[in-house]
Scaffold this active site. Structure first.
Site, short mmCIF file in Angstrom:
data_model
loop_
_atom_site.label_atom_id
_atom_site.label_comp_id
_atom_site.label_asym_id
_atom_site.label_seq_id
_atom_site.Cartn_x
_atom_site.Cartn_y
_atom_site.Cartn_z
N ASN A 290 0.86 -0.90 -0.19
CA ASN A 290 0.08 0.24 -0.15
C ASN A 290 0.89 1.34 0.43
O ASN A 290 1.70 0.66 0.36
CB ASN A 290 -0.75 0.14 1.04
CG ASN A 290 -2.40 1.08 1.52
OD1 ASN A 290 -1.80 1.80 1.42
ND2 ASN A 290 -3.18 0.79 0.68
N GLU B 253 -7.01 16.02 -2.67
CA GLU B 253 -5.98 15.22 -2.09
C GLU B 253 -4.43 16.01 -1.61
O GLU B 253 -4.93 16.85 -1.75
CB GLU B 253 -5.50 14.78 -3.59
CG GLU B 253 -4.20 14.00 -2.78
CD GLU B 253 -4.36 12.80 -2.31
OE1 GLU B 253 -4.01 12.64 -0.68
OE2 GLU B 253 -5.51 12.04 -2.48
N GLU C 210 -11.09 1.34 -6.76
CA GLU C 210 -10.00 1.92 -7.22
C GLU C 210 -9.26 0.45 -7.33
O GLU C 210 -8.26 0.48 -8.13
CB GLU C 210 -9.36 2.45 -6.24
CG GLU C 210 -8.91 1.97 -4.48
CD GLU C 210 -8.39 3.62 -4.31
OE1 GLU C 210 -8.39 4.46 -4.94
OE2 GLU C 210 -7.51 3.37 -3.61
N HIS D 113 -12.21 17.97 -5.70
CA HIS D 113 -11.00 18.19 -4.62
C HIS D 113 -10.14 17.60 -3.75
O HIS D 113 -9.12 19.10 -4.93
CB HIS D 113 -10.58 16.45 -6.58
CG HIS D 113 -9.69 15.30 -5.29
ND1 HIS D 113 -8.61 15.35 -6.66
CD2 HIS D 113 -9.93 14.67 -4.87
CE1 HIS D 113 -8.05 14.23 -5.61
NE2 HIS D 113 -8.80 13.63 -5.07
#
Length: 703
Positions: free
Chosen positions: A194, A416, A509, A414
């Site tokens: 990850n 991030e 995803e 959005h």
């Protein structure tokens, strides 16, 4: 002498009654017993219909730099009982009303020598137990640091568990099904790569943890109302089958900085002999405070599309140019850059999504990669990554805003953060004001990568407080939050219903990153969704990712019918049609279900459920008499027989059934489906077959 003996016996009876307390659930099925061991260690145990759920388990805290930790030498100073019963209305949800009914026991303990006080509050519902620690204001315990919380959950057997590895930084793992005794040997395979991860133990797992006993009891361990505290994991003593709480540490290795008066989050145990009761439980929400937002009229469920999947698959990019080896905001001159030709968030492309959303009745369009800085955003331990307000040269904010408004479409922001939480807090007011000025009512936030400040973890107290700060700040600007990579939800959405979604688990995803297990979506309702809705981003119709990106050989492990069913089985007031418009245009008859399905509900009926195997749900759309049914199936083909007795008596409905074709299979024939129609009533029964990794979806519309 006889009188003295009687008095001594009476005193012993009082002491005995104070050191052992029993609490029953309103329906009497659960019984919780609290007692002190001989050394003054507090313990509890829990039974359901006479069967052991939790054997005698210890409670307490180890404090940093303090020999007198809060683990023993306690005596009971006071006990109080209470019964509470209310019905409250959620702003959005699976049902229009929630019953909050429990019996309560609060035990105040005093520690010898230190004279410190600690209260343990138990609430026993008809679906399980919640308990928390409370530290009243007192002279001998003011500021203190938690070295570890020692809350035990002693299992009554070697149960089958559905678990993901305990990790301070990610929840994005596939679930492993194993016996508790097998967790250690399965752990290495369970830990997959990850963007940020830190497993802590060969037997450590995360909550919500779902288990099934050999005699058919279902048990779920989690927490509720995680506020100003570290996230709890569970570490298993696999010789004795005892879980113990394991809090997420900060950069110093400390587990929590507390100041009395203080209440910890609730530790929760939901149990039943019927798996559907686990899914129906609202105990996690009930253990949270009522809404602190007085005017909730601006909080509205959303169905959206977006410029996202094309980047996830590698068809498009978030970055605008390939010219620069690094970016410094305010210094890098994008006007001199050569566009890379793959940037997805350009004005022309976004307009196509707006047109598609308007044509098919969606509410909003999400655009990722619209703002400068994506060229070197990940993995650089970079503090000043984004400013959240400056667009790339090919994304015209004003033109997009005007175009979306002309089509009746909201734009979804959005943000991030690249896990640079200080940078986000630095820019938050300006970013939210920018949203207000341009009519953005919701934002998808992201926390990909290792946390900055360095050494902090995604789930420790300091970062949990950041997520809460962002949520409360957003509420001040009347903005709804959909947080990705943030801490898993614990029912906070009752108190702050502008938290309309989280990712906080392995979402769609990953189907483009090598795939998820075909039965993954039959486990998530029993685990991740216990604390709140998930922005799972379903609705993928093209399973062969190489057709989107020839360099990506991933394959979606689901059928189209399964993808449709997720809009019902994976509850969320925020639902995305995640595929690109071109793929939906190839299957418009199946896409009709996504257009029709509701995102807010008056009633929900869990028709059948078994973790890892299948989930079938029926939901009544808010303010209508229309129902939608979804079934997701596990690894083996299965025939489902369901009764439609939840429909209103005397009414006729048209049922449109989207089902797997006979030869459908998640791996070999995922796009094989059939659509049939029939008239149904509340006496109708349906028999449907779901393929491996498949399912079915049904629209039931009143005639």
């Amino acid at each position: 002498m006889k009188k003295i003996l009687i008095n001594i016996c009476a005193c012993l009876m009082v002491i005995s009654s104070l050191s052992a307390q029993e609490l029953k659930s309103p329906d009497g099925n659960f019984v919780m017993d609290f007692s002190l061991q001989k050394d003054g260690t507090p313990t509890y145990k829990l039974t359901y219909k006479g069967q052991a759920i939790i054997k005698e388990s210890k409670l307490g805290f180890e404090l940093k730099n303090d020999e007198k930790s809060l683990v023993n030498n306690f005596s009971i100073q006071d006990t109080q009982t209470n019964t509470f019963n209310e019905t409250w209305k959620p702003v959005w949800g699976e049902v229009s009303e929630i019953t909050n009914h429990y019996n309560e026991l609060a035990v105040t303990l005093k520690q010898a020598e230190t004279a410190r006080k600690m209260r343990i509050r138990f609430r026993l519902f008809n679906d399980g137990l919640g308990f928390r620690y409370e530290f009243p204001q007192q002279e001998n315990l003011v500021y203190f640091v938690i070295k570890e919380e020692h809350t035990q959950f002693a299992m009554a057997g070697d149960h089958t568990a559905f678990w993901i590895p305990g990790d301070y930084d990610t929840q994005e793992y596939d679930y492993t099904e194993s016996k508790l005794s097998e967790i250690r040997e399965e752990m290495e395979d369970a830990i997959t790569p990850n963007a940020s991860q830190q497993p802590f133990s060969p037997t450590g797992v995360q909550t919500a943890l779902m288990m099934k006993t050999d005699n058919g009891l279902y048990i779920n361990l989690h927490e509720a109302a995680l506020i100003n505290y570290s996230t709890m994991h569970l570490n298993l003593d696999d010789k004795n089958m005892v879980f113990e709480s394991w809090l997420t540490p900060d950069a110093n290795g400390d587990k929590g900085y507390l100041q009395a008066p203080f209440n910890t989050p609730w530790r929760t145990i939901i149990a039943s002999d019927d798996a559907r009761d686990i899914l129906n439980s609202k105990m996690t929400y009930n253990l949270n405070e009522p809404s602190k937002i007085d005017d909730t009229s601006w909080i509205k469920p959303v169905k959206y599309v977006g410029v996202w999947w094309e980047m996830i698959t590698g068809k498009s990019s978030w970055a605008y140019t390939n010219d620069f080896p690094s970016i410094k905001l305010g210094e890098t001159d994008y006007s001199k850059a050569t566009p890379n030709g793959t940037h997805g968030a350009n004005t022309e492309n976004v307009k196509k999504y707006i047109d598609f959303a308007a044509k098919h009745g969606f509410d909003a369009v999400l655009v990722e990669g619209w703002n400068v800085g994506w060229e070197d955003w990940f993995g650089k331990s970079k503090d000043y990554v984004f400013d959240f307000v400056t667009p790339y040269p090919d994304f015209d904010v004003e033109e997009i805003d005007a175009y979306a408004k002309s089509k009746g479409i909201k734009m979804m922001m959005h943000h991030e953060t690249s896990s640079s939480v200080r940078n986000y807090e630095r820019h938050m007011d300006a970013a939210y004001k920018f949203m207000n000025d341009h009519g953005y009512t919701s934002v998808k936030t992201g926390y990909v990568g290792d946390i900055l400040p360095r050494g902090e973890n995604h789930y420790n107290q300091w970062i949990v407080n950041h997520y809460q700060y962002a949520l409360e700040k957003a509420a001040n600007y009347k903005i709804m939050i959909n947080a990705h990579e943030a801490v898993r939800p614990t029912g906070i959405a009752r108190t702050y219903p502008n938290l309309i979604g989280n990712e906080s688990a392995r979402g769609t995803e990953y189907q483009a990153f090598g795939g998820s297990k075909p039965n993954h979506v039959t486990v998530l309702p029993f685990t991740r969704l216990i604390g709140g809705p998930m922005d799972y981003t379903p609705g993928i119709f093209e399973m062969d990712i190489s057709k989107m990106n020839p360099n990506n050989n991933s394959h979606l492990n689901a059928t189209i019918a399964n993808q449709l069913a997720l809009y019902v089985t994976m509850y969320s007031p925020l639902q995305m049609a995640a595929d690109i418009p071109e793929n939906y245009n190839r299957f418009l008859d199946a896409f009709q279900f996504i257009k029709d399905v509701a995102v807010d509900w008056d009633e929900s009926e869990y028709l059948e459920a078994a973790p890892g195997k299948y989930v079938t749900v029926a939901r009544k759309a808010k303010g209508t008499n229309n129902w939608f049914v979804g079934n997701v199936n596990g690894l083996e083909s299965r025939t489902t027989k369901i009764s439609l007795d939840f429909l209103e008596e005397g009414k006729k409905y048209e049922a449109i059934i989207y089902a797997d074709a006979k030869d459908a299979h998640y791996k070999t024939n995922p796009q094989a489906y059939k659509i049939t129609k029939q008239t149904v009533t509340n006496t109708s029964k349906l028999t449907l077959t779901s393929a491996p990794g498949g399912g079915f979806a049904i629209s039931i519309i009143e005639k």
